[in-house]
Design a protein around this motif. Structure first.
Motif, PDB file in Angstrom:
ATOM      1  N   GLY A   1       9.417   5.015 -14.808  1.00  0.00           N
ATOM      2  CA  GLY A   1       7.970   4.860 -14.626  1.00  0.00           C
ATOM      3  C   GLY A   1       7.598   3.420 -14.408  1.00  0.00           C
ATOM      4  O   GLY A   1       8.448   2.570 -14.147  1.00  0.00           O
ATOM      5  N   TYR A   2       6.309   3.159 -14.526  1.00  0.00           N
ATOM      6  CA  TYR A   2       5.807   1.884 -14.020  1.00  0.00           C
ATOM      7  C   TYR A   2       5.161   0.952 -15.033  1.00  0.00           C
ATOM      8  O   TYR A   2       5.048  -0.222 -14.756  1.00  0.00           O
ATOM      9  CB  TYR A   2       4.833   2.139 -12.872  1.00  0.00           C
TER      10      TYR A   2
ATOM     11  N   GLY B   1      -2.281  10.465 -13.344  1.00  0.00           N
ATOM     12  CA  GLY B   1      -1.016   9.915 -12.843  1.00  0.00           C
ATOM     13  C   GLY B   1      -0.002   9.790 -13.960  1.00  0.00           C
ATOM     14  O   GLY B   1       0.288   8.706 -14.456  1.00  0.00           O
TER      15      GLY B   1
ATOM     16  N   SER C   1       3.589   5.914 -19.319  1.00  0.00           N
ATOM     17  CA  SER C   1       2.364   5.446 -19.990  1.00  0.00           C
ATOM     18  C   SER C   1       1.723   6.547 -20.844  1.00  0.00           C
ATOM     19  O   SER C   1       1.095   6.264 -21.865  1.00  0.00           O
ATOM     20  CB  SER C   1       1.362   4.871 -18.986  1.00  0.00           C
TER      21      SER C   1
ATOM     22  N   ASP D   1      -1.825  15.365 -13.390  1.00  0.00           N
ATOM     23  CA  ASP D   1      -0.931  14.986 -12.290  1.00  0.00           C
ATOM     24  C   ASP D   1      -0.755  16.186 -11.374  1.00  0.00           C
ATOM     25  O   ASP D   1      -0.896  17.337 -11.794  1.00  0.00           O
ATOM     26  CB  ASP D   1       0.439  14.543 -12.829  1.00  0.00           C
TER      27      ASP D   1
ATOM     28  N   GLN E   1       9.557  17.690 -11.581  1.00  0.00           N
ATOM     29  CA  GLN E   1       8.819  16.556 -12.177  1.00  0.00           C
ATOM     30  C   GLN E   1       8.244  16.955 -13.534  1.00  0.00           C
ATOM     31  O   GLN E   1       8.391  16.247 -14.527  1.00  0.00           O
ATOM     32  CB  GLN E   1       7.687  16.095 -11.245  1.00  0.00           C
TER      33      GLN E   1
ATOM     34  N   ASP F   1      -4.936  18.460  -8.329  1.00  0.00           N
ATOM     35  CA  ASP F   1      -5.548  17.313  -7.646  1.00  0.00           C
ATOM     36  C   ASP F   1      -6.836  16.925  -8.378  1.00  0.00           C
ATOM     37  O   ASP F   1      -7.679  17.799  -8.634  1.00  0.00           O
ATOM     38  CB  ASP F   1      -5.857  17.747  -6.201  1.00  0.00           C
ATOM     39  N   THR F   2      -6.994  15.646  -8.661  1.00  0.00           N
ATOM     40  CA  THR F   2      -8.201  15.208  -9.380  1.00  0.00           C
ATOM     41  C   THR F   2      -9.477  15.502  -8.582  1.00  0.00           C
ATOM     42  O   THR F   2     -10.553  15.619  -9.162  1.00  0.00           O
ATOM     43  CB  THR F   2      -8.150  13.697  -9.688  1.00  0.00           C
TER      44      THR F   2
ATOM     45  N   ASP G   1      -4.121   5.962 -12.615  1.00  0.00           N
ATOM     46  CA  ASP G   1      -2.877   5.574 -11.933  1.00  0.00           C
ATOM     47  C   ASP G   1      -2.376   6.752 -11.096  1.00  0.00           C
ATOM     48  O   ASP G   1      -1.204   7.099 -11.110  1.00  0.00           O
ATOM     49  CB  ASP G   1      -1.836   5.165 -12.996  1.00  0.00           C
TER      50      ASP G   1
HETATM   51  C1  LIG Z   1       2.496   5.664  -9.833  1.00  0.00           C
HETATM   52  S1  LIG Z   1       2.686   7.278 -10.475  1.00  0.00           S
HETATM   53  C2  LIG Z   1       2.076   7.101 -12.124  1.00  0.00           C
HETATM   54  C3  LIG Z   1       2.953   6.247 -13.014  1.00  0.00           C
HETATM   55  C4  LIG Z   1       2.771   6.485 -14.495  1.00  0.00           C
HETATM   56  N1  LIG Z   1       1.423   6.213 -14.961  1.00  0.00           N
HETATM   57  C5  LIG Z   1       3.780   5.691 -15.303  1.00  0.00           C
HETATM   58  O1  LIG Z   1       3.420   5.029 -16.267  1.00  0.00           O
HETATM   59  O2  LIG Z   1       4.970   5.729 -14.969  1.00  0.00           O
HETATM   60  C6  LIG Z   1       1.390   8.153  -9.649  1.00  0.00           C
HETATM   61  C7  LIG Z   1       1.279   9.626 -10.038  1.00  0.00           C
HETATM   62  O3  LIG Z   1       0.008  10.081  -9.582  1.00  0.00           O
HETATM   63  C8  LIG Z   1       0.106  11.413  -9.165  1.00  0.00           C
HETATM   64  N2  LIG Z   1      -0.985  11.696  -8.202  1.00  0.00           N
HETATM   65  C9  LIG Z   1      -1.122  11.199  -6.961  1.00  0.00           C
HETATM   66  N3  LIG Z   1      -2.244  11.681  -6.380  1.00  0.00           N
HETATM   67  C10 LIG Z   1      -2.823  12.496  -7.288  1.00  0.00           C
HETATM   68  C11 LIG Z   1      -4.003  13.307  -7.259  1.00  0.00           C
HETATM   69  N4  LIG Z   1      -4.809  13.355  -6.194  1.00  0.00           N
HETATM   70  N5  LIG Z   1      -4.302  14.035  -8.374  1.00  0.00           N
HETATM   71  C12 LIG Z   1      -3.495  14.002  -9.465  1.00  0.00           C
HETATM   72  N6  LIG Z   1      -2.369  13.238  -9.538  1.00  0.00           N
HETATM   73  C13 LIG Z   1      -2.037  12.508  -8.468  1.00  0.00           C
HETATM   74  C14 LIG Z   1       1.505  11.504  -8.541  1.00  0.00           C
HETATM   75  O4  LIG Z   1       1.988  12.841  -8.571  1.00  0.00           O
HETATM   76  C15 LIG Z   1       2.330  10.540  -9.412  1.00  0.00           C
HETATM   77  O5  LIG Z   1       3.040  11.224 -10.417  1.00  0.00           O
END
Ligand SMILES: C[S@@+](CC[C@H](N)C(=O)[O-])C[C@H]1O[C@@H](n2cnc3c(N)ncnc32)[C@H](O)[C@@H]1O
Length: 262
Positions: free
Chosen positions: A18-19, A48, A54, A73, A87, A111-112, A133
């Motif tokens: 993760g990030y 996210g 996180s 997510d 995932q 999807d949000t 995120d």
């Molecule tokens: C950069 S990652 C998050 C990293 C995470 N917070 C961590 O600490 O490792 C982005 C995440 O956002 C999710 N995502 C992207 N677009 C989205 C959406 N429209 N609705 C919900 N989740 C979304 C992706 O599936 C992905 O798992």
């Protein structure tokens, strides 16, 4: 010093792909603990989750408080037509490895853009901390910032990820637009290399002081920066420290890497 929580951040959490990096983990820790000390209650939410890095940090910090942690997510990475959800499954496994079983009734898959604030408030109450995120294009940031705002307690914080990252320029536009359209109702109070932290302006002085006095943030230079009309503490983490930290982690010394950030 929060020794057990610092061990979790610098050692246990590193097992999760993760990030979030240690500086932002320490900001999350400082802000959430300050809220807990000051009776500023509410739910915690994250858009996210990815594999939970996180999310599990938020869970660990809020252990023992009344706050519930909600995660959202798409969970579509590697999803196949036969319904396999690698995932999501890896996220659940990570919870078991960390001894923080995922509360699956507080996880929203989707999807949000299809969510309403009530979907979140109905599960965790009004939020005191909301980490954004998810999608990194302008329309995602607009949607997610509106959703977060509509769930936020008066004292709530929104943490926007990947602000000022040249790889994701539309996040910067989204956060700037958000602050400008709120016409002073919200303001930024802290920035790191990756994230920007905002709150309602009535709580700006409170959170500014929390950041200035946080023991876990003493390792950083606090650089006073102005952003769209408010003072922001920009936490500078010198390249030399980041390099020493990376070398320690890569050579299997993550348990000791915490000392670099004292
Ligand atoms: C950069 S990652 C998050 C990293 C995470 N917070 C961590 O600490 O490792 C982005 C995440 O956002 C999710 N995502 C992207 N677009 C989205 C959406 N429209 N609705 C919900 N989740 C979304 C992706 O599936 C992905 O798992």
């Amino acid at each position: 010093m929060n020794s057990a929580l610092r061990k979790f951040i610098f050692h246990d959490l590193q097992m999760i792909e993760g990030y979030i990096d240690p500086p932002d983990s320490l900001v999350f820790l400082s802000l959430l603990q300050a809220q807990q000390r000051n009776g500023l209650e509410g739910g915690i939410a994250e858009i996210g989750v990815f594999y939970g890095r996180s999310y599990f940090l938020l869970r660990k910090i809020s252990e023992g408080s009344s706050a519930r942690v909600l995660g959202i997510d798409l969970f579509d990475i590697g999803r196949t037509t036969d319904g396999a959800a690698p995932q999501y499954n890896r996220f659940i496994d990570n919870g078991r490895r960390l001894g923080l079983a995922v509360e699956e009734d507080l996880i929203i898959t989707g999807d949000t853009a299809r969510l309403k604030a009530e979907d979140i408030v109905g599960k965790v109450g009004r939020t005191r901390f909301f980490s954004i995120d998810g999608g990194h294009m302008l329309h995602h940031v607009v949607t997610d910032a509106a959703l977060a705002t509509d769930t936020l307690a008066d004292h709530g914080i929104i943490a926007f990820d990947d602000t000022f990252n040249p790889a994701w320029p539309e996040v910067t536009v989204g956060v700037s637009d958000f602050l400008r359209q709120k016409e002073g109702a919200f303001s930024a109070f802290c920035m790191t290399k990756y994230k920007t932290y905002v709150c309602r302006t009535g709580f700006h002085a409170f959170y500014e002081k929390v950041i200035a006095e946080a023991k876990d943030l003493l390792a950083f230079d606090h650089v006073k920066t102005e952003f769209l009309g408010s003072n922001v503490a920009r936490l500078h983490n010198p390249m030399s420290r980041r390099m020493v930290y990376e070398l320690m982690v890569r050579s299997g010394m993550s348990a000791f890497s915490e000392r670099v950030y004292r």
